[in-house]
Design a protein around this motif. Structure first.
Motif, short mmCIF file in Angstrom:
data_model
loop_
_atom_site.label_atom_id
_atom_site.label_comp_id
_atom_site.label_asym_id
_atom_site.label_seq_id
_atom_site.Cartn_x
_atom_site.Cartn_y
_atom_site.Cartn_z
N CYS A 86 69.84 82.03 47.11
CA CYS A 86 68.78 82.84 47.25
C CYS A 86 68.91 83.20 48.70
N GLY A 87 70.05 83.11 49.14
CA GLY A 87 70.34 83.58 50.79
C GLY A 87 69.60 82.31 51.72
N ASN A 88 69.00 83.05 52.67
CA ASN A 88 68.49 82.21 53.73
C ASN A 88 66.91 81.75 53.34
N TYR A 89 66.47 81.96 52.14
CA TYR A 89 65.14 81.67 51.57
C TYR A 89 64.62 80.20 52.47
N ASN A 90 65.24 79.13 52.32
CA ASN A 90 64.72 77.91 52.77
C ASN A 90 64.88 78.00 54.31
N GLU A 91 65.76 78.27 54.90
CA GLU A 91 66.14 78.19 56.18
C GLU A 91 65.20 79.00 57.19
N SER A 92 64.93 80.43 56.54
CA SER A 92 63.88 80.98 57.35
C SER A 92 62.44 80.23 57.45
N LEU A 93 62.16 79.67 56.24
CA LEU A 93 60.83 78.99 56.22
C LEU A 93 60.97 77.73 56.98
N ALA A 94 62.00 77.20 57.05
CA ALA A 94 62.10 75.97 57.92
C ALA A 94 61.90 76.07 59.40
N GLN A 95 62.38 77.23 59.81
CA GLN A 95 62.40 77.74 61.00
C GLN A 95 60.88 77.95 61.59
N LEU A 96 60.05 78.68 60.56
CA LEU A 96 58.61 78.81 60.69
C LEU A 96 57.93 77.87 60.63
N VAL A 97 57.98 76.75 59.74
CA VAL A 97 57.62 75.54 60.08
C VAL A 97 57.91 74.74 61.15
N LYS A 98 58.99 74.72 61.94
CA LYS A 98 59.45 74.14 63.17
C LYS A 98 58.58 74.67 64.22
N GLN A 99 58.43 76.08 64.25
CA GLN A 99 57.52 76.82 65.24
C GLN A 99 56.28 76.52 65.06
N HIS A 100 55.52 76.39 63.79
CA HIS A 100 54.13 75.92 63.60
C HIS A 100 53.99 74.59 64.34
N GLN A 101 55.06 73.69 64.24
CA GLN A 101 54.80 72.30 64.55
C GLN A 101 54.67 72.00 65.77
#
Length: 302
Positions: A86-101
């Protein structure tokens, strides 16, 4: 370097087998996305009823303002996947979580992860989830997962008021024109607009209730939490299967293009071999025509 006929045939058979596998996975992705999409629509209709309940409660009571603890413990629930392709499905969401944190000023939030591959993506961002849950295997499993998450949120509040807990949902939702986008949604504390009273009610039948106000509000809040978690989980599963479907469609197109090239090469090699064999026959025939014939009988010597 030209390939032999046998090598091209093996290559063509391999590509045909790969295409069959890709087509099967594409079909499964389309089939799996449908029940999750229906679940998302159903819970959205239920959630609208809960929001109407908040509006009726606020109208009847004149509006409330819940106290918010500035030092409330923060929790981020991240909805990912434990399946690949499913491509970078998890990686892009993990980057957003990092920014939010990084944007949080009230300490480091705790993380609750759904999906083993999502856990790996968070680890790559130097984020360590406290627990990792299995994503639902079917649409029926969404309720089980949502109930588990709600129980963990209750445990985080230590049985006290939910105003002392901050919860954020991080998931991937459908965007415009078939796109997907990772988002974060604040779940707790409640949005102030939910409990603000309106001056007019849109019906002649004014809302009322008979149960205790505290019990009703508590029930509405928990239903709101459950519906929000349920919808986030369903939306995550829909977008995961949609992303896998899109990638499988691209892979199928690439395989079809490669099969077309190999088929063309295969026909060319076959034609070349047929031409060479015909030339050998023609050359042999011409050589036999030019060879002088021996007389059947020798003349007698005088």
């Amino acid at each position: 370097m030209a390939q032999s006929l046998e090598a091209l045939e093996r290559h063509n058979d391999t590509l045909t087998s790969i295409r069959g596998i890709v087509h099967t996975m594409k079909t499964l992705s389309a089939i799996n996305a449908s029940p999750y999409e229906r679940a998302a629509r159903s819970i959205e209709a239920y959630h609208q009823t809960i929001l109407q309940g908040f509006a009726a409660f606020a109208y009847r009571t004149g509006g409330l303002s819940l106290q918010q603890d500035a030092n409330a413990e923060q929790l981020i629930v991240v909805f990912g996947t434990d399946h690949g392709l499913c491509g970078n499905y998890n990686e892009s969401l993990a980057q957003l979580v990092k920014q939010h944190q990084n944007a949080q000023s009230a300490g480091k939030p705790r993380l609750l992860c759904i999906g083993a591959q999502m856990q790996d993506a968070l680890t790559d961002q130097d984020l360590k989830p406290e627990a990792t849950l299995l994503p639902p295997a079917s649409a029926d499993g969404i309720g089980r997962l949502a109930g588990d998450i709600v129980s963990r949120i209750d445990a985080l509040s230590h049985g006290q008021s939910l105003s002392g807990v901050g919860v954020t949902l991080a998931f991937t939702q459908r965007g415009e024109h078939g796109t997907r986008e990772p988002v974060t949604r604040r779940l707790l504390p409640l949005e102030p607009a939910l409990l603000q009273s309106t001056k007019r009610w849109n019906s002649r039948a004014l809302p009322d209730y008979t149960m205790a106000a505290d019990a009703l509000l508590s029930s509405l809040i928990r239903s709101h939490i459950f519906a929000s978690v349920f919808r986030a989980s369903a939306e995550a599963m829909v977008t995961e299967n949609a992303e896998r479907l899109a990638l499988m469609q691209q892979a199928e197109q690439s395989v079809d293009e490669r099969i077309g090239v190999v088929t063309g090469d295969l026909r060319s090699v076959r034609q070349t071999e047929i031409t060479n064999e015909l030339m050998d026959v023609i050359i042999g025939f011409e050589a036999l025509k030019k060879k002088p014939k021996k007389p059947l009988f020798r003349p007698a010597c005088s």
